[in-house]
Design a protein around this motif. Structure first.
Motif, PDB file in Angstrom:
ATOM      1  N   SER A   1     -26.897  14.695  60.126  1.00 27.83           N
ATOM      2  CA  SER A   1     -25.438  14.507  60.157  1.00 27.83           C
ATOM      3  C   SER A   1     -24.965  13.414  59.202  1.00 27.83           C
ATOM      4  CB  SER A   1     -24.942  14.183  61.576  1.00 27.83           C
ATOM      5  OG  SER A   1     -25.521  15.035  62.533  1.00 27.83           O
ATOM      6  N   TYR A   2     -25.764  13.149  58.166  1.00 28.62           N
ATOM      7  CA  TYR A   2     -25.408  12.111  57.184  1.00 28.62           C
ATOM      8  C   TYR A   2     -24.104  12.453  56.455  1.00 28.62           C
ATOM      9  CZ  TYR A   2     -26.140   8.841  53.260  1.00 28.62           C
ATOM     10  OH  TYR A   2     -26.008   7.843  52.329  1.00 28.62           O
ATOM     11  N   PHE A   3     -23.878  13.759  56.250  1.00 27.36           N
ATOM     12  CA  PHE A   3     -22.743  14.173  55.394  1.00 27.36           C
ATOM     13  C   PHE A   3     -21.467  14.468  56.187  1.00 27.36           C
ATOM     14  CE2 PHE A   3     -26.625  15.664  53.032  1.00 27.36           C
ATOM     15  CZ  PHE A   3     -26.604  14.656  52.085  1.00 27.36           C
ATOM     16  N   CYS A   4     -21.456  14.080  57.456  1.00 22.10           N
ATOM     17  CA  CYS A   4     -20.226  14.156  58.276  1.00 22.10           C
ATOM     18  C   CYS A   4     -19.610  15.565  58.290  1.00 22.10           C
ATOM     19  CB  CYS A   4     -19.189  13.147  57.801  1.00 22.10           C
ATOM     20  SG  CYS A   4     -19.752  11.445  57.956  1.00 22.10           S
ATOM     21  N   GLY A   5     -20.464  16.576  58.455  1.00 21.91           N
ATOM     22  CA  GLY A   5     -19.961  17.944  58.630  1.00 21.91           C
ATOM     23  C   GLY A   5     -19.878  18.759  57.363  1.00 21.91           C
ATOM     24  N   LEU A   6     -20.058  18.159  56.189  1.00 22.99           N
ATOM     25  CA  LEU A   6     -20.061  18.934  54.948  1.00 22.99           C
ATOM     26  C   LEU A   6     -21.323  19.790  54.870  1.00 22.99           C
ATOM     27  CD1 LEU A   6     -18.868  16.500  52.107  1.00 22.99           C
ATOM     28  CD2 LEU A   6     -17.496  18.094  53.438  1.00 22.99           C
ATOM     29  N   SER A   7     -21.171  21.009  54.350  1.00 25.25           N
ATOM     30  CA  SER A   7     -22.350  21.854  54.114  1.00 25.25           C
ATOM     31  C   SER A   7     -23.094  21.318  52.887  1.00 25.25           C
ATOM     32  CB  SER A   7     -21.930  23.299  53.862  1.00 25.25           C
ATOM     33  OG  SER A   7     -21.268  23.382  52.599  1.00 25.25           O
ATOM     34  N   ILE A   8     -24.336  21.761  52.721  1.00 24.89           N
ATOM     35  CA  ILE A   8     -25.118  21.299  51.556  1.00 24.89           C
ATOM     36  C   ILE A   8     -24.438  21.721  50.253  1.00 24.89           C
ATOM     37  CG2 ILE A   8     -27.287  21.654  50.300  1.00 24.89           C
ATOM     38  CD1 ILE A   8     -28.756  21.184  52.872  1.00 24.89           C
ATOM     39  N   ASP A   9     -23.863  22.920  50.227  1.00 27.88           N
ATOM     40  CA  ASP A   9     -23.148  23.361  49.020  1.00 27.88           C
ATOM     41  C   ASP A   9     -21.962  22.453  48.719  1.00 27.88           C
ATOM     42  OD1 ASP A   9     -24.887  25.401  48.550  1.00 27.88           O
ATOM     43  OD2 ASP A   9     -23.650  26.970  49.486  1.00 27.88           O
ATOM     44  N   GLU A  10     -21.237  22.064  49.760  1.00 25.15           N
ATOM     45  CA  GLU A  10     -20.095  21.158  49.573  1.00 25.15           C
ATOM     46  C   GLU A  10     -20.558  19.774  49.099  1.00 25.15           C
ATOM     47  OE1 GLU A  10     -16.797  22.660  52.829  1.00 25.15           O
ATOM     48  OE2 GLU A  10     -18.642  21.739  53.583  1.00 25.15           O
ATOM     49  N   VAL A  11     -21.706  19.318  49.646  1.00 24.52           N
ATOM     50  CA  VAL A  11     -22.266  18.024  49.224  1.00 24.52           C
ATOM     51  C   VAL A  11     -22.628  18.080  47.741  1.00 24.52           C
ATOM     52  CG1 VAL A  11     -24.203  16.425  49.501  1.00 24.52           C
ATOM     53  CG2 VAL A  11     -23.089  17.388  51.520  1.00 24.52           C
ATOM     54  N   ARG A  12     -23.266  19.176  47.343  1.00 24.63           N
ATOM     55  CA  ARG A  12     -23.646  19.312  45.931  1.00 24.63           C
ATOM     56  C   ARG A  12     -22.402  19.327  45.042  1.00 24.63           C
ATOM     57  NH1 ARG A  12     -28.981  20.094  45.887  1.00 24.63           N
ATOM     58  NH2 ARG A  12     -30.035  21.544  47.285  1.00 24.63           N
ATOM     59  N   LYS A  13     -21.347  19.960  45.539  1.00 27.64           N
ATOM     60  CA  LYS A  13     -20.122  20.056  44.742  1.00 27.64           C
ATOM     61  C   LYS A  13     -19.466  18.682  44.557  1.00 27.64           C
ATOM     62  CE  LYS A  13     -15.723  22.520  44.517  1.00 27.64           C
ATOM     63  NZ  LYS A  13     -14.737  23.356  45.255  1.00 27.64           N
ATOM     64  N   VAL A  14     -19.371  17.905  45.638  1.00 27.50           N
ATOM     65  CA  VAL A  14     -18.650  16.619  45.526  1.00 27.50           C
ATOM     66  C   VAL A  14     -19.501  15.521  44.892  1.00 27.50           C
ATOM     67  CG1 VAL A  14     -17.022  17.071  47.392  1.00 27.50           C
ATOM     68  CG2 VAL A  14     -19.172  15.896  47.917  1.00 27.50           C
ATOM     69  N   THR A  15     -20.844  15.609  45.032  1.00 25.01           N
ATOM     70  CA  THR A  15     -21.693  14.545  44.477  1.00 25.01           C
ATOM     71  C   THR A  15     -22.285  14.915  43.127  1.00 25.01           C
ATOM     72  OG1 THR A  15     -23.725  15.373  45.537  1.00 25.01           O
ATOM     73  CG2 THR A  15     -22.379  13.803  46.792  1.00 25.01           C
ATOM     74  N   GLY A  16     -22.328  16.228  42.820  1.00 26.19           N
ATOM     75  CA  GLY A  16     -22.957  16.671  41.579  1.00 26.19           C
ATOM     76  C   GLY A  16     -24.470  16.615  41.620  1.00 26.19           C
ATOM     77  N   ILE A  17     -25.044  16.329  42.793  1.00 25.92           N
ATOM     78  CA  ILE A  17     -26.511  16.257  42.913  1.00 25.92           C
ATOM     79  C   ILE A  17     -27.050  17.656  43.240  1.00 25.92           C
ATOM     80  CG2 ILE A  17     -28.432  15.312  44.284  1.00 25.92           C
ATOM     81  CD1 ILE A  17     -26.715  12.733  44.574  1.00 25.92           C
ATOM     82  N   GLN A  18     -27.808  18.220  42.313  1.00 28.19           N
ATOM     83  CA  GLN A  18     -28.253  19.608  42.465  1.00 28.19           C
ATOM     84  C   GLN A  18     -29.678  19.747  42.985  1.00 28.19           C
ATOM     85  OE1 GLN A  18     -25.989  22.031  42.219  1.00 28.19           O
ATOM     86  NE2 GLN A  18     -24.558  20.373  41.718  1.00 28.19           N
ATOM     87  N   ASP A  19     -30.500  18.699  42.834  1.00 30.22           N
ATOM     88  CA  ASP A  19     -31.881  18.858  43.304  1.00 30.22           C
ATOM     89  C   ASP A  19     -31.963  18.543  44.796  1.00 30.22           C
ATOM     90  OD1 ASP A  19     -31.901  16.099  43.484  1.00 30.22           O
ATOM     91  OD2 ASP A  19     -32.960  15.813  41.595  1.00 30.22           O
ATOM     92  N   ASP A  20     -33.171  18.642  45.337  1.00 29.93           N
ATOM     93  CA  ASP A  20     -33.334  18.528  46.794  1.00 29.93           C
ATOM     94  C   ASP A  20     -33.534  17.095  47.271  1.00 29.93           C
ATOM     95  OD1 ASP A  20     -32.987  21.205  46.983  1.00 29.93           O
ATOM     96  OD2 ASP A  20     -35.111  21.724  47.221  1.00 29.93           O
TER      97      ASP A  20
END
Length: 550
Positions: A231-250
């Motif tokens: 729950s680190y990302f406060c409800g954001l999906s992994i795709d949404e996290v990648r979109k807002v942070t620009g981090i594409q790797d795992d």
């Protein structure tokens, strides 16, 4: 005291009216409050002290570690023993604030304790704890040990500092203009604020970031799927996290995300700012990185009588005071090791966190020269080592134990345990020479030499961190000239630095101390004066408002 609609409980200086919430994993504000491990805590402690002295509109957000970092004890053979002792603090106030945050998709109760400004002369400090009977045992342990070695626990600690800290600020009704992340441990606050503000631009307007790590590999990275699951990302999906942070790797890079979310960031010395800009420039979307050099608090650290006698140019009283400070510190040496040190003998101290790049046992890497140094009757020396390795850093613990073993063969070498604020101050007073030999450019700033200079010690250092901004070789300190490190292997760099260190010790420092003490005293006093000009934390706290928060 009512903690709703919280205001700092002192008259704010209009110059510093902007509201700031300062997040840090550790704060070293005073010896009795053991919620710190090393330099990051020493720095944030001095920052809060100066914020109070300047009457800044700032609050600190940290964690109340039940067992602290760890207590450094000894085994039967004097080697390092890691022990954990519960800490009890009756000087903290219970705010009465309780709330829940999600960790691993489960609600965890958080309580907030409060350190009032008048207790230790700091800006208000709020400390979070999950050690509550309402929580299951696993949730209680989140706030047991600073920098817990278990990866899931560490991620949970990051969530507590970031999400828990940001939610506490809402509970307080403080509404800061700036959320300041001192290192990326509290980055999860950004995801909480993204939910709150519903806008990346608004988030950026509020967030600033200080990086302390001068190499990419040293920045925290965790499995993005583990972070999501916890729950680190406060409800954001992994795709949404990648979109807002620009981090594409795992691997989720906390510092890179912080640099993309913040409006502005800073390195902690001029050199570190340069290294950081170079390090991160290959990543798109990173915010500008400026430099604000670390500093330490004069009122807490400096020996006032040394400064008074220096200002009065009373050499006799100055020398007498320094000798007495050494004698008092040597009582601790005798108590811990059974060795009686001499206040008239030049004393070298190496004391800080044990980490590989800091090269604690550097002087012993050439045993022939070390033996010559340690057994010289014309120019006698005493050496003290102290510092805490990370409790799971076995190479560093082995290094510590190697020095303990070595010290048993010499009357004039001691290795001390319990390196916390109180011992740190005593050892700086004990030192004639404060030895600092990190591998360049691995030290972002390093501040121990600043407080050593405030207590009449002369810095002998490699040219890293804050030192290039301070050092005037032979006038206020002694510095290993930078070699062509880029073309050297690690072994060649170590050999170059070691040879230069010994040359400076043997040819400059020792003859000066024993044959020309008047000049030596002048170097000591020059260092004391120069460290106040640029490396006192009121200057730093002012620059944060002027350069980072505006």
């Amino acid at each position: 005291m009512n903690f709703r609609n919280f205001q700092v409980p002192y008259q704010v200086n209009e110059r510093y009216a902007k509201k700031v919430a300062y997040f840090s994993m550790e704060f070293a504000v005073h010896q009795p409050l053991k919620i710190y491990s090393g330099g990051l805590g020493f720095l944030s402690g001095s920052h809060l002290r100066s914020a109070y002295e300047l009457r800044q509109n700032m609050i600190g957000i940290g964690i109340l570690w039940k067992f602290g970092y760890y207590d450094q004890a000894r085994n039967q053979d004097q080697t390092l023993q890691v022990t954990w002792t519960e800490k009890i603090y009756n000087f903290l106030e219970d705010t009465g604030i309780r709330y829940q945050i999600l960790i691993h998709d489960s609600p965890v109760w958080v309580k907030a304790m409060y350190l009032p400004p008048t207790t230790f002369n700091t800006a208000p400090l709020f400390l979070l704890s999950t050690d509550l009977p309402e929580n299951d045992y696993i949730s209680q342990t989140i706030t047991h040990r600073l920098y817990d070695a278990n990866v899931a626990t560490k991620v949970a600690q990051f969530i507590l500092l970031g999400v828990g800290g940001a939610k506490l600020i809402d509970e307080l009704g403080f509404n800061p203009d700036r959320y300041h992340l001192n290192e990326a441990h509290g980055l999860s606050a950004a995801f909480y604020l993204l939910n709150k503000f519903k806008s990346l631009d608004t988030l950026r307007e509020h967030l600033v970031f200080t990086t302390h790590t001068p190499e990419e590999a040293g920045n925290e990275k965790h499995d993005i799927y583990l972070c999501h699951k916890m729950s680190y990302f406060c409800g954001l999906s992994i795709d949404e996290v990648r979109k807002v942070t620009g981090i594409q790797d795992d691997l989720f890079n906390h510092s890179l995300a912080a640099l993309r979310f913040a409006r502005l960031a800073n390195g902690v010395s001029e050199l570190h700012g340069h290294v950081s800009r170079e390090m991160w420039q290959k990543y798109p979307g990173v915010c500008p990185i400026i430099s604000i050099t670390n500093a330490q608090n004069l009122r807490y650290w400096a020996d006032k009588q040394l400064y008074r006698f220096s200002d009065e140019q009373n050499h006799e009283k100055f020398d007498d005071r320094k000798k007495w400070l050494k004698w008092r510190a040597f009582e601790i040496v005798a108590d811990q090791t059974g060795k009686q040190f001499n206040p008239d003998t030049l004393t070298i101290v190496w004391a800080r966190r044990f980490a590989g790049y800091k090269r604690a046992d550097f002087l012993t890497q050439n045993m022939a020269r070390f033996e010559k140094l340690i057994n010289d009757n014309n120019y006698p020396v005493q050496i003290i080592w102290a510092g805490k390795p990370y409790p799971s850093d076995y190479p560093a613990i082995n290094q510590f134990n190697h020095l303990v073993s070595l010290s048993k063969n010499y009357k004039n070498i001691a290795v001390l345990t319990g390196y916390e604020l109180a011992l740190s101050k005593r050892l700086k007073q004990a030192a004639d020479v404060w030895l600092n030999n990190p591998r360049v450019p691995r030290e972002a700033s390093g501040t121990s030499g600043m407080t050593a200079a405030m207590n009449g010690a002369v810095n002998l250092s490699t040219d890293d961190g804050w030192i290039p901004e301070f050092a005037d070789h032979g006038n206020n300190s002694f510095v290993v000239p930078k070699g062509n490190y880029a073309s050297m292997s690690t072994e060649e760099q170590d050999q170059y630095d070691l040879d230069k260190l010994y040359e400076i010790l043997e040819n400059e420092i020792l003859p000066l101390y024993y044959n020309n003490y008047h000049t030596w005293r002048q170097i000591v006093q020059n260092g004391m004066r120069d460290v106040l000009l640029k490396f006192e934390s009121n200057r730093m706290a002012d620059e944060y408002y002027e350069l980072l928060y505006k």
